[in-house]
Design an enzyme around this catalytic site. Sequence first.
Site, PDB file in Angstrom:
ATOM      1  CB  CYS A   8      12.486  25.114 -39.169  1.00 20.54           C
ATOM      2  SG  CYS A   8      13.042  23.395 -39.347  1.00 20.54           S
ATOM      3  CG  ASN A  11      17.678  20.646 -40.318  1.00 20.00           C
ATOM      4  OD1 ASN A  11      18.777  20.102 -40.395  1.00 20.00           O
ATOM      5  ND2 ASN A  11      17.095  21.118 -41.375  1.00 20.00           N
ATOM      6  CB  CYS A  13       8.785  19.621 -40.064  1.00 22.01           C
ATOM      7  SG  CYS A  13       8.461  18.282 -38.898  1.00 22.01           S
ATOM      8  NE  ARG A  14       8.677  24.881 -38.895  1.00 23.33           N
ATOM      9  CZ  ARG A  14       8.764  25.701 -37.861  1.00 23.33           C
ATOM     10  NH1 ARG A  14       8.117  26.844 -37.892  1.00 23.33           N
ATOM     11  NH2 ARG A  14       9.488  25.381 -36.808  1.00 23.33           N
ATOM     12  CB  SER A  15      14.659  24.162 -42.414  1.00 21.63           C
ATOM     13  OG  SER A  15      15.103  23.196 -41.505  1.00 21.63           O
ATOM     14  CG  ASP A 125       6.436  23.333 -35.339  1.00 25.35           C
ATOM     15  OD1 ASP A 125       6.414  22.307 -36.047  1.00 25.35           O
ATOM     16  OD2 ASP A 125       7.002  23.402 -34.240  1.00 25.35           O
TER      17      ASP A 125
HETATM   18  P1  4NP Z   1      10.523  21.821 -37.617  1.00 26.87           P
HETATM   19  O1  4NP Z   1       9.432  21.063 -36.730  1.00 26.87           O
HETATM   20  O2  4NP Z   1      11.054  22.960 -36.774  1.00 26.87           O
HETATM   21  O3  4NP Z   1       9.739  22.321 -38.777  1.00 26.87           O
HETATM   22  O4  4NP Z   1      11.568  20.793 -37.982  1.00 26.87           O
HETATM   23  C1  4NP Z   1       9.670  20.615 -35.429  1.00 26.87           C
HETATM   24  C2  4NP Z   1      10.330  19.432 -35.227  1.00 26.87           C
HETATM   25  C3  4NP Z   1      10.524  18.971 -33.941  1.00 26.87           C
HETATM   26  C4  4NP Z   1      10.060  19.694 -32.869  1.00 26.87           C
HETATM   27  C5  4NP Z   1       9.409  20.890 -33.069  1.00 26.87           C
HETATM   28  C6  4NP Z   1       9.212  21.350 -34.359  1.00 26.87           C
HETATM   29  N1  4NP Z   1      10.246  19.215 -31.550  1.00 26.87           N
HETATM   30  O5  4NP Z   1       9.745  19.847 -30.606  1.00 26.87           O
HETATM   31  O6  4NP Z   1      10.903  18.176 -31.379  1.00 26.87           O
END
Ligand code: 4NP
Length: 157
Positions: A8, A11, A13-15, A125
């Site tokens: 994702c 790294n 939240c989703r992955s 997201d």
């Molecule tokens: P992820 O979520 O891609 O599912 O881990 C996010 C985590 C952090 C950010 C964006 C999405 N960020 O902009 O910091």
Amino acid sequence: MVKVLFVCLGNICRSPTAEGVFRAVVRAHGLEEIIEVDSAGTHAYHIGEAPDARAQAAAVRRGIDLSELRGRQATRCDIESFDFILAMDRENLKYLRALSPPGQEQKIRLFLEFAPARPEREVPDPYFGGESGFDRVLDMVEEAAIGLLEHIQRERL
Ligand code: 4NP
């Protein structure tokens, strides 16, 4: 050995959620010696960090512990060495295809291809939203994790 990498943006939240859920599914089938699981982000913002507290809390509610996972960034080497590189959304997919060594692009797919009964093809997201977004991620990821294991069992084992 079959190697699976979930990717994702951050790294956190989703992955890592996908990693934790898929690890649990793999373990439940006694396949942890055969299927290797990891996750990474397309961006470097959260390298070395544990998953987001909201992602951890949502996973714990379903019996999954993400606390030991740490953020890292996906590399070109990852694309060479993993068999399945599973992107959470089309932005991640585009990034990974651009990062890929020539001829390896077919290993990179949207994770939700393995949940064909769902209408969505991207895991949204949840980072800037509320708690419910994290439960929604888990619903999608749980379904795709089962579909992915069935695919691997059919095609690879
Ligand atoms: P992820 O979520 O891609 O599912 O881990 C996010 C985590 C952090 C950010 C964006 C999405 N960020 O902009 O910091």
